[in-house]
Write a protein that holds these residues in place. Structure first.
Motif, PDB file in Angstrom:
ATOM      1  N   PRO A 162      -4.423  24.381  88.747  1.00 18.90           N
ATOM      2  CA  PRO A 162      -5.569  24.913  88.016  1.00 18.90           C
ATOM      3  C   PRO A 162      -5.115  26.196  87.331  1.00 18.90           C
ATOM      4  N   ASN A 179     -11.426  34.303  87.563  1.00 20.69           N
ATOM      5  CA  ASN A 179     -11.701  32.875  87.480  1.00 20.69           C
ATOM      6  C   ASN A 179     -10.493  32.019  87.859  1.00 20.69           C
ATOM      7  N   MET A 238      -7.153  30.994  90.360  1.00 17.31           N
ATOM      8  CA  MET A 238      -6.837  30.911  91.776  1.00 17.31           C
ATOM      9  C   MET A 238      -5.721  31.896  92.111  1.00 17.31           C
ATOM     10  N   PHE A 262      -2.617  29.266  96.303  1.00 14.28           N
ATOM     11  CA  PHE A 262      -2.197  28.070  95.567  1.00 14.28           C
ATOM     12  C   PHE A 262      -0.868  27.546  96.100  1.00 14.28           C
ATOM     13  N   GLU A 287      -7.448  21.640  95.859  1.00 11.47           N
ATOM     14  CA  GLU A 287      -8.876  21.356  95.733  1.00 11.47           C
ATOM     15  C   GLU A 287      -9.478  21.941  94.458  1.00 11.47           C
ATOM     16  N   THR A 288      -9.017  23.123  94.051  1.00 12.36           N
ATOM     17  CA  THR A 288      -9.605  23.813  92.902  1.00 12.36           C
ATOM     18  C   THR A 288      -9.431  23.045  91.607  1.00 12.36           C
TER      19      THR A 288
END
Length: 246
Positions: A182, A196, A198, A203, A222-223
């Motif tokens: 992400p 905003n 991660m 990570f 998951e993000t």
């Protein structure tokens, strides 16, 4: 992926996700060779982390890729993992003719750089008893950030290329992973302090756990799943609208 010890070569590993992965693998006991364009950073990393080897490489230079592949495989005949992390990300305004230079540089580094590095190393890896390739796409491969259209396009291409690569290598010892980040707090697009994005260390922890647990395939923290599955879940228009505000 095969448990330690591995011998791993990474491109684009002088900062951000590339360096983070290199340090995590080094801590596990893997032999790590990193590359990047900035020799001063390579020298500093080698001094701060004894045992990590470095080699200068700009993946936009095909001749240099061939040289490095020869150097690394000769020095490390046990090499069994190659991770293609090198990438650039810049905004573009598509009505401005100047954007074409940015687009061409992005394709050269992100897409052709990955293809050329893999092309140089794959015949060697295919001769190893166990081996792995790790490509790096992005959640933006699945829903683009309109501010960075060519970046998103190259990451979509990396995803597609990796899918084909996995099929073509199915009968070889080379397992194929696709890391799908992400937005992560790195220097890419000056996101170090972006609330905003991660945080890098969580990570890396999640990505390393996935790498250890999976035999191959996509590595999805998951993000990133709302981006990865936006089309499947029917949320694509809403996610694209959100990204369009950046």
């Amino acid at each position: 992926m095969k448990q330690t010890p591995n011998t791993v070569f990474l491109t684009g590993a002088t900062s951000g996700i590339g360096l983070g992965l290199a340090l995590r693998l080094h801590e596990l006991g893997d032999k790590v060779i990193i590359s990047g364009r900035r020799e001063d950073r390579l020298d500093r990393i080698a001094a701060e982390h004894p045992g990590i080897e470095t080699v200068p490489l700009d993946v936009a230079d095909p001749a240099r890729i061939a040289e490095v592949a020869d150097e690394v495989t000769r020095a490390h005949p046990e090499l069994n993992v190659v991770a293609t992390v090198a990438g650039i990300m810049h905004p573009e305004r598509l009505l401005d003719p100047a954007h074409l230079a940015t687009a061409e540089a992005t394709v050269t580094t992100n897409l052709l750089g990955t293809i050329r590095v893999l092309s140089a190393f794959l015949p060697f890896l295919a001769e190893q008893p166990e081996a792995a390739v790790i490509t790096v796409s992005s959640g933006l491969a699945f829903v683009p950030l309109p501010l960075t259209p060519t970046y998103a396009a190259t990451k979509a291409a990396i995803h597609s290329y990796t899918e084909s690569l996995r099929v073509q290598l199915a009968d070889t010892p080379v397992r194929v992973f696709e890391l799908v980040p992400p937005a992560v707090q790195t220097a890419l697009m000056n996101q170090e302090d972006d609330e905003n994005a991660m945080p890098l260390e969580p990570f890396l922890s999640e990505a390393m756990a996935l790498l250890a647990a999976q035999a191959e395939g996509e590595l999805l923290v998951e993000t990133v799943k709302p981006l990865r599955y936006a089309e499947r879940d029917g949320s694509y228009p809403q996610v694209l609208a959100q990204l369009s505000h950046f």
